[in-house]
Design an enzyme around this catalytic site. Sequence first.
Site, PDB file in Angstrom:
ATOM      1  N   VAL A   1     -13.470  -4.032   1.951  1.00 15.79           N
ATOM      2  CA  VAL A   1     -12.880  -2.697   1.895  1.00 15.79           C
ATOM      3  C   VAL A   1     -11.985  -2.542   3.127  1.00 15.79           C
ATOM      4  O   VAL A   1     -12.396  -2.885   4.234  1.00 15.79           O
ATOM      5  CB  VAL A   1     -13.977  -1.602   1.891  1.00 15.79           C
ATOM      6  CG1 VAL A   1     -13.349  -0.223   1.951  1.00 15.79           C
ATOM      7  CG2 VAL A   1     -14.855  -1.731   0.646  1.00 15.79           C
TER       8      VAL A   1
ATOM      9  N   THR B   1       0.830  -1.205   0.000  1.00 16.21           N
ATOM     10  CA  THR B   1       0.000   0.000   0.000  1.00 16.21           C
ATOM     11  C   THR B   1       0.868   1.261   0.000  1.00 16.21           C
ATOM     12  O   THR B   1       1.903   1.298   0.664  1.00 16.21           O
ATOM     13  CB  THR B   1      -0.891   0.002   1.263  1.00 16.21           C
ATOM     14  OG1 THR B   1      -1.851  -1.026   1.110  1.00 16.21           O
ATOM     15  CG2 THR B   1      -1.594   1.314   1.483  1.00 16.21           C
TER      16      THR B   1
ATOM     17  N   GLY C   1      -1.130  -1.113   6.837  1.00 16.87           N
ATOM     18  CA  GLY C   1      -1.146  -2.220   7.778  1.00 16.87           C
ATOM     19  C   GLY C   1      -2.407  -3.026   7.635  1.00 16.87           C
ATOM     20  O   GLY C   1      -3.133  -2.895   6.634  1.00 16.87           O
TER      21      GLY C   1
HETATM   22  N1  ASP Z   1      -4.188  -1.191   4.839  1.00 17.00           N
HETATM   23  C1  ASP Z   1      -4.363  -1.910   3.614  1.00 17.00           C
HETATM   24  C2  ASP Z   1      -5.647  -2.689   3.663  1.00 17.00           C
HETATM   25  O1  ASP Z   1      -5.930  -3.305   4.689  1.00 17.00           O
HETATM   26  C3  ASP Z   1      -3.268  -2.869   3.319  1.00 17.00           C
HETATM   27  C4  ASP Z   1      -1.871  -2.348   3.447  1.00 17.00           C
HETATM   28  O2  ASP Z   1      -1.629  -1.331   4.077  1.00 17.00           O
HETATM   29  O3  ASP Z   1      -0.976  -2.978   2.877  1.00 17.00           O
HETATM   30  O4  ASP Z   1      -6.338  -2.737   2.669  1.00 17.00           O
END
Ligand code: ASP
Length: 306
Positions: free
Chosen positions: A203, A174, A226
């Site tokens: 989501v 992300t 995260g």
């Molecule tokens: N926070 C993002 C989600 O849960 C994933 C990530 O940060 O890699 O969709």
Amino acid sequence: MKANPVIAIHGGAGTPDRTLLTPEREVLYLQALQEALRIGWDVLQRGGSADDAVVEAVKSLEDCPLFNAGRGSVFNHEGIHEMDACFASGKGRLTGAVAGVRNVRHPIELARLVALRTPHVLLAGTGAQKFAEESGVELMPEEWFYDEYRYRQWQEARSQQEIWLDHGEKKWGTVGAVARDRFGHLAAATSTGGMTNKKYGRVGDTPIFGAGTFADDALCAISCTGHGEFFIRYCVAHEVAAQIRWAGRSLAQAAWNAIHGPLCLDGGEGGLIAVGPSGDPVLTFNCAGMFRAWITENGQMHAAIF
Ligand code: ASP
């Protein structure tokens, strides 16, 4: 109000598989981060707004297959890419977000258009897709989003009937940016492909204002990365703002508390980047590392993973 411009970006946080993150790949990640950082910084240096800086930095990361956003988005359970993004301007909390959009080259651009062209904050699923088609943002064919590594990752997750964070033992992704411009305005942008093999229109925290993304000129601008379900439950981005407003904490203290406090005790892995009305960017995480780069008030550039 005059201020010193600053910017910070991230490309995900987690605990990497050291065998996948070879020294050669580390260099590639750092280069991609530095390039995105420079793009955002150039906007600020030319006197541009924090809003433009965060969007331009995130667009650069969305085009890089190394990160789980835009082009590099992970596969969901149906073998397609559904992306979430949020744009937040600290000026009047102008916010726009999209969830579950497909084929959009730059979901962050679409999120910003939700803020600028609609009376809404968050558009999801088929409605968001319709808005993408009507708004004239660049759409790309499925092949644009195909990545051999991600495909194998998805096959493995599917065969084990698991849903994976792109971080975990596997890989992170992300992307996000926060900035303060010379007028003291703050902005945040976050974009993601979510979790590998995710189901049922899942989501994450990214497009949810106050969970994965937040901006208010008087308080802070935040972009998180995260395990989204935890970040939603702990309203992580807003938690930082609330601690500044109601408990008088500094940005650094508030960010540390939000990431290393109850969220972490409960098993919520991840991190955040933040900027406030003054001072240097703050970057913190509770796992092994976070792809990150930032520029301080004195113009010094930094990039790190661990
Ligand atoms: N926070 C993002 C989600 O849960 C994933 C990530 O940060 O890699 O969709």
